[in-house]
Design a protein around this motif. Structure first.
Motif, PDB file in Angstrom:
ATOM      1  N   ARG A   1       0.866  -1.190   0.000  1.00  0.00           N
ATOM      2  CA  ARG A   1       0.000   0.000   0.000  1.00  0.00           C
ATOM      3  C   ARG A   1       0.895   1.231   0.000  1.00  0.00           C
ATOM      4  O   ARG A   1       1.658   1.440   0.942  1.00  0.00           O
ATOM      5  CB  ARG A   1      -0.879   0.020   1.257  1.00  0.00           C
ATOM      6  N   PHE A   2       0.797   2.014  -1.048  1.00  0.00           N
ATOM      7  CA  PHE A   2       1.606   3.229  -1.136  1.00  0.00           C
ATOM      8  C   PHE A   2       0.732   4.443  -0.861  1.00  0.00           C
ATOM      9  O   PHE A   2      -0.392   4.528  -1.342  1.00  0.00           O
ATOM     10  CB  PHE A   2       2.244   3.358  -2.521  1.00  0.00           C
ATOM     11  N   ILE A   3       1.286   5.357  -0.091  1.00  0.00           N
ATOM     12  CA  ILE A   3       0.563   6.578   0.275  1.00  0.00           C
ATOM     13  C   ILE A   3       1.475   7.758  -0.029  1.00  0.00           C
ATOM     14  O   ILE A   3       2.640   7.761   0.363  1.00  0.00           O
ATOM     15  CB  ILE A   3       0.211   6.566   1.783  1.00  0.00           C
ATOM     16  N   ASN A   4       0.961   8.738  -0.728  1.00  0.00           N
ATOM     17  CA  ASN A   4       1.810   9.861  -1.139  1.00  0.00           C
ATOM     18  C   ASN A   4       1.258  11.185  -0.646  1.00  0.00           C
ATOM     19  O   ASN A   4       0.130  11.555  -0.953  1.00  0.00           O
ATOM     20  CB  ASN A   4       1.925   9.889  -2.670  1.00  0.00           C
ATOM     21  N   LEU A   5       2.088  11.903   0.106  1.00  0.00           N
ATOM     22  CA  LEU A   5       1.733  13.276   0.448  1.00  0.00           C
ATOM     23  C   LEU A   5       2.977  14.130   0.260  1.00  0.00           C
ATOM     24  O   LEU A   5       3.899  14.081   1.055  1.00  0.00           O
ATOM     25  CB  LEU A   5       1.228  13.373   1.893  1.00  0.00           C
TER      26      LEU A   5
ATOM     27  N   HIS B   1       8.309  -8.814 -10.977  1.00  0.00           N
ATOM     28  CA  HIS B   1       6.949  -9.280 -10.744  1.00  0.00           C
ATOM     29  C   HIS B   1       5.946  -8.423 -11.513  1.00  0.00           C
ATOM     30  O   HIS B   1       6.233  -7.287 -11.874  1.00  0.00           O
ATOM     31  CB  HIS B   1       6.610  -9.246  -9.248  1.00  0.00           C
ATOM     32  N   THR B   2       4.789  -8.976 -11.727  1.00  0.00           N
ATOM     33  CA  THR B   2       3.677  -8.240 -12.322  1.00  0.00           C
ATOM     34  C   THR B   2       2.567  -8.163 -11.286  1.00  0.00           C
ATOM     35  O   THR B   2       2.212  -9.173 -10.680  1.00  0.00           O
ATOM     36  CB  THR B   2       3.174  -8.963 -13.586  1.00  0.00           C
ATOM     37  N   PHE B   3       2.067  -6.954 -11.072  1.00  0.00           N
ATOM     38  CA  PHE B   3       1.028  -6.806 -10.046  1.00  0.00           C
ATOM     39  C   PHE B   3      -0.253  -6.234 -10.645  1.00  0.00           C
ATOM     40  O   PHE B   3      -0.287  -5.833 -11.814  1.00  0.00           O
ATOM     41  CB  PHE B   3       1.525  -5.958  -8.870  1.00  0.00           C
ATOM     42  N   VAL B   4      -1.283  -6.240  -9.831  1.00  0.00           N
ATOM     43  CA  VAL B   4      -2.519  -5.568 -10.210  1.00  0.00           C
ATOM     44  C   VAL B   4      -2.822  -4.516  -9.149  1.00  0.00           C
ATOM     45  O   VAL B   4      -2.468  -4.679  -7.978  1.00  0.00           O
ATOM     46  CB  VAL B   4      -3.714  -6.545 -10.326  1.00  0.00           C
ATOM     47  N   VAL B   5      -3.442  -3.421  -9.589  1.00  0.00           N
ATOM     48  CA  VAL B   5      -3.843  -2.375  -8.644  1.00  0.00           C
ATOM     49  C   VAL B   5      -5.211  -2.749  -8.105  1.00  0.00           C
ATOM     50  O   VAL B   5      -6.185  -2.813  -8.856  1.00  0.00           O
ATOM     51  CB  VAL B   5      -3.866  -0.993  -9.319  1.00  0.00           C
ATOM     52  N   THR B   6      -5.283  -3.011  -6.814  1.00  0.00           N
ATOM     53  CA  THR B   6      -6.523  -3.528  -6.232  1.00  0.00           C
ATOM     54  C   THR B   6      -7.271  -2.487  -5.408  1.00  0.00           C
ATOM     55  O   THR B   6      -8.377  -2.748  -4.945  1.00  0.00           O
ATOM     56  CB  THR B   6      -6.235  -4.731  -5.325  1.00  0.00           C
ATOM     57  N   GLY B   7      -6.627  -1.319  -5.210  1.00  0.00           N
ATOM     58  CA  GLY B   7      -7.308  -0.316  -4.405  1.00  0.00           C
ATOM     59  C   GLY B   7      -6.692   1.057  -4.600  1.00  0.00           C
ATOM     60  O   GLY B   7      -5.559   1.191  -5.076  1.00  0.00           O
ATOM     61  N   THR B   8      -7.474   2.057  -4.243  1.00  0.00           N
ATOM     62  CA  THR B   8      -7.008   3.441  -4.289  1.00  0.00           C
ATOM     63  C   THR B   8      -7.249   4.051  -2.912  1.00  0.00           C
ATOM     64  O   THR B   8      -7.662   3.359  -1.979  1.00  0.00           O
ATOM     65  CB  THR B   8      -7.778   4.256  -5.335  1.00  0.00           C
ATOM     66  N   GLU B   9      -7.034   5.356  -2.833  1.00  0.00           N
ATOM     67  CA  GLU B   9      -7.308   6.055  -1.574  1.00  0.00           C
ATOM     68  C   GLU B   9      -8.791   6.009  -1.221  1.00  0.00           C
ATOM     69  O   GLU B   9      -9.166   6.321  -0.098  1.00  0.00           O
ATOM     70  CB  GLU B   9      -6.800   7.500  -1.653  1.00  0.00           C
TER      71      GLU B   9
ATOM     72  N   VAL C   1      -0.176  12.751  -5.791  1.00  0.00           N
ATOM     73  CA  VAL C   1      -0.248  13.463  -4.516  1.00  0.00           C
ATOM     74  C   VAL C   1      -1.640  13.293  -3.914  1.00  0.00           C
ATOM     75  O   VAL C   1      -2.646  13.388  -4.623  1.00  0.00           O
ATOM     76  CB  VAL C   1       0.060  14.960  -4.730  1.00  0.00           C
ATOM     77  N   ALA C   2      -1.678  12.997  -2.631  1.00  0.00           N
ATOM     78  CA  ALA C   2      -2.918  12.801  -1.878  1.00  0.00           C
ATOM     79  C   ALA C   2      -3.610  11.497  -2.214  1.00  0.00           C
ATOM     80  O   ALA C   2      -4.733  11.259  -1.798  1.00  0.00           O
ATOM     81  CB  ALA C   2      -3.889  13.966  -2.058  1.00  0.00           C
ATOM     82  N   GLU C   3      -2.914  10.641  -2.983  1.00  0.00           N
ATOM     83  CA  GLU C   3      -3.501   9.356  -3.360  1.00  0.00           C
ATOM     84  C   GLU C   3      -2.858   8.202  -2.587  1.00  0.00           C
ATOM     85  O   GLU C   3      -1.765   8.329  -2.057  1.00  0.00           O
ATOM     86  CB  GLU C   3      -3.296   9.096  -4.853  1.00  0.00           C
ATOM     87  N   ALA C   4      -3.581   7.093  -2.594  1.00  0.00           N
ATOM     88  CA  ALA C   4      -3.001   5.834  -2.145  1.00  0.00           C
ATOM     89  C   ALA C   4      -3.208   4.823  -3.264  1.00  0.00           C
ATOM     90  O   ALA C   4      -4.130   4.957  -4.074  1.00  0.00           O
ATOM     91  CB  ALA C   4      -3.680   5.338  -0.863  1.00  0.00           C
ATOM     92  N   ALA C   5      -2.336   3.841  -3.330  1.00  0.00           N
ATOM     93  CA  ALA C   5      -2.481   2.762  -4.303  1.00  0.00           C
ATOM     94  C   ALA C   5      -2.142   1.443  -3.626  1.00  0.00           C
ATOM     95  O   ALA C   5      -1.090   1.311  -3.003  1.00  0.00           O
ATOM     96  CB  ALA C   5      -1.572   2.987  -5.504  1.00  0.00           C
ATOM     97  N   ASP C   6      -3.075   0.492  -3.718  1.00  0.00           N
ATOM     98  CA  ASP C   6      -2.796  -0.873  -3.246  1.00  0.00           C
ATOM     99  C   ASP C   6      -2.453  -1.722  -4.459  1.00  0.00           C
ATOM    100  O   ASP C   6      -3.188  -1.705  -5.454  1.00  0.00           O
ATOM    101  CB  ASP C   6      -4.031  -1.493  -2.582  1.00  0.00           C
ATOM    102  N   VAL C   7      -1.369  -2.472  -4.371  1.00  0.00           N
ATOM    103  CA  VAL C   7      -1.060  -3.419  -5.442  1.00  0.00           C
ATOM    104  C   VAL C   7      -0.895  -4.798  -4.836  1.00  0.00           C
ATOM    105  O   VAL C   7      -0.521  -4.936  -3.672  1.00  0.00           O
ATOM    106  CB  VAL C   7       0.215  -3.024  -6.229  1.00  0.00           C
ATOM    107  N   GLU C   8      -1.210  -5.814  -5.613  1.00  0.00           N
ATOM    108  CA  GLU C   8      -1.111  -7.193  -5.132  1.00  0.00           C
ATOM    109  C   GLU C   8      -0.481  -8.086  -6.187  1.00  0.00           C
ATOM    110  O   GLU C   8      -0.660  -7.880  -7.391  1.00  0.00           O
ATOM    111  CB  GLU C   8      -2.504  -7.735  -4.767  1.00  0.00           C
ATOM    112  N   PHE C   9       0.225  -9.081  -5.705  1.00  0.00           N
ATOM    113  CA  PHE C   9       0.884 -10.030  -6.607  1.00  0.00           C
ATOM    114  C   PHE C   9       1.289 -11.254  -5.810  1.00  0.00           C
ATOM    115  O   PHE C   9       1.332 -11.221  -4.572  1.00  0.00           O
ATOM    116  CB  PHE C   9       2.127  -9.399  -7.248  1.00  0.00           C
ATOM    117  N   VAL C  10       1.582 -12.303  -6.535  1.00  0.00           N
ATOM    118  CA  VAL C  10       2.155 -13.493  -5.910  1.00  0.00           C
ATOM    119  C   VAL C  10       3.673 -13.413  -6.074  1.00  0.00           C
ATOM    120  O   VAL C  10       4.178 -13.274  -7.195  1.00  0.00           O
ATOM    121  CB  VAL C  10       1.606 -14.787  -6.544  1.00  0.00           C
TER     122      VAL C  10
END
Ligand SMILES: [Cu+2]
Length: 494
Positions: free
Chosen positions: A250-254, A266-274, A293-302
């Motif tokens: 989970r990345f959070i940017n401010l 690896h290859t991931f998928v974006v599974t969520g936002t802020e 800026v002001a966003e979050a991004a969740d990524v998931e992968f095996v």
């Protein structure tokens, strides 16, 4: 008061627990949290199948206690000192001795109370970014509440019906640029499908800090210190996962920049936002996610590819520390770097005349001073491996060898090539400091690795079972031992 040692002790306690099991996250002793109920340190709801607590390497977790039907947290806004990497100690503003502040984890549906004390020398206000809560709890200073005065307190209380990667931050703009943010994870009532084995959160921050100056210039827009959870590479603590774990990051940017975060191997998928979870129909393959800026991004992968994989912001200037590499021929034939410029020369502050006059505006509030108002002679360090080694003899803490690289590391005709030097001595063996950043999570990395890690860089270490267990055992051994990185305790005022 809370310090890094408490945090490490507790974090290492996670040890070799099965990745699939819900974990109790043991939290550090907490400044201002007297009487915290240590029985209630588990953040993720235990009854939910396979929800794991979120790890925030290099940033502490905030404990809570149950009081009057609510999970009660205590945040103290205050000046902090923080070591971005060994020897680089700076003055930031944060919460509970840390910038970013400690991570808060709750469950969807929780009633939450957060006591915010202001130990700053000026007013502040706390905003809960993206929370669907009553407006008088929103923390917008002047409109939804009076700013919290120095020495003052405001108690926020609300029920949370959302789930996802959220964060809290000061709603005073310049305070944000001093470090005042923290992660706020809302676990869903039921684990997402598919569930993950490892869950990490990383806060992206940037600071403009002149050489020989420990205080960020929050007005400046040329950022030379880029951090993951308050650390610049190689001081960032690697993310440790077991081969074939399903992993969420989970990345959070401010800050003032958007960061394209790239994962190797690896290859991931974006599974969520802020805003929360995204439906599977939106999941497409990626290896880089732009975290605005002001966003979050969740990524998931095996994590099915064993190795020590880089994870980093892909903006070239964000993979540097101190912006130390002044490139090209202009860097040579000089008398060295004029460090420690005064405020006027160094900070690019308007000195005289009209703000937009030709000779004034280029540096208005933007430049580090270097090259923006007048030419400066700079030395870019040694131009041969031998010189590099020689110049390091006086620096006992720096690593003198360890790389399997043949000398000399530049071509014979290097000096006649336009543009040289670029990277040869910004990265490389001369910058290695493996010993200074030694910790269990770094065990077994290739010797000299640290010479090539700067700024927003870290490792995702996908370890086969044997190696995974070894690193976890080292973590266990580390419990109770002195802080592996000298100077990492973060005393704070107030
Ligand atoms: Cu970046």
């Amino acid at each position: 008061m809370k310090n890094r040692r408490d945090f490490l002790k507790n974090t290492f306690g996670l040890g070799a627990g099965l990745a699939a099991a819900p974990r109790l996250f043991s939290a550090p002793k907490q400044g201002g949290g007297e009487g915290m109920d240590m029985e209630h340190m588990g953040h993720a709801r235990q009854s939910s199948d396979r929800i794991v607590s979120v790890e925030t390497p290099d940033a502490p977790q905030l404990p809570w206690r149950m009081t009057d039907g609510a999970k009660e947290f205590h945040l103290i806004a205050e000046p902090v000192t923080q070591e971005l990497m060994p020897g680089k100690i700076v003055n930031l503003w944060g919460y509970n001795g840390s910038a970013p502040g400690p991570t808060i984890q709750v469950n969807q549906g929780d009633r939450v109370r957060i006591i915010v004390d202001n130990h700053l020398p000026e007013p502040t206000s706390m905003h809960w970014h993206g929370f669907e809560i009553p407006v008088d709890m929103d923390g917008a200073p002047g409109s939804s509440q009076d700013p919290i005065p120095p020495g003052g307190r405001f108690v926020y209380e609300f029920t949370l019906h959302q789930a996802g990667t959220f964060f809290y931050h000061s709603h005073m703009a310049m305070q944000e640029m001093m470090g005042m943010i923290g992660a706020f994870i809302m676990h869903p009532k039921k684990a997402y499908d598919p569930p993950v084995d490892k869950d990490f959160a990383i806060i992206l921050q940037e600071f403009a800090i002149l050489p020989n100056n420990p205080i960020p210039n929050s007005m400046n827009m040329e950022f030379n210190w880029l951090t993951f959870n308050g650390k610049a590479g190689p001081a960032t603590t690697p993310l440790i996962v077991r081969l074939n774990d399903r992993v969420r990051l989970r990345f959070i940017n401010l800050g003032m920049d958007h960061h394209p975060i790239h994962l190797h191997g690896h290859t991931f998928v974006v599974t969520g936002t802020e805003g929360g979870r995204q439906p599977k129909t939106t999941w497409g393959p990626k290896n880089t996610v732009l975290v605005g800026v002001a966003e979050a991004a969740d990524v998931e992968f095996v994590a099915n590819n064993p190795g020590d994989w880089m994870i980093h912001c892909h903006l070239p200037h964000h993979m540097m520390n101190q912006m130390s590499s002044v490139v090209g021929p202009m860097t040579r034939g000089s008398n060295g770097m004029p460090a420690g410029l005064g405020m006027e020369e160094g900070m690019g502050i308007l000195r005289e005349g009209h703000a937009t006059s030709e000779d004034k505006d280029p540096s208005l509030g933007r430049g580090m001073g270097v090259g923006s108002t007048r030419d400066q002679t700079l030395g870019n360090g040694p131009l041969s491996a031998q010189q590099a080694k020689h110049s390091m003899d006086d620096m006992p803490d720096m690593q003198h060898e360890g790389m399997q690289m043949a000398a000399p590391e530049v071509a014979k005709d290097a000096n006649s090539v336009p543009g040289f030097p670029q990277d040869a001595f910004m990265e490389g063996p001369a910058m290695a400091m493996d010993k200074m950043v030694e910790k269990p999570e770094n065990y077994g990395l290739r010797p000299g690795w640290s010479g090539f890690m700067q700024g927003m860089m870290n490792f995702l270490r996908v370890l086969p079972p044997e190696m995974y267990d070894k690193v976890m055992a080292l973590r266990e051994q580390q419990k109770g031992k002195p802080e592996p990185m000298p100077g990492m305790e973060r005393p704070h005022h107030g």
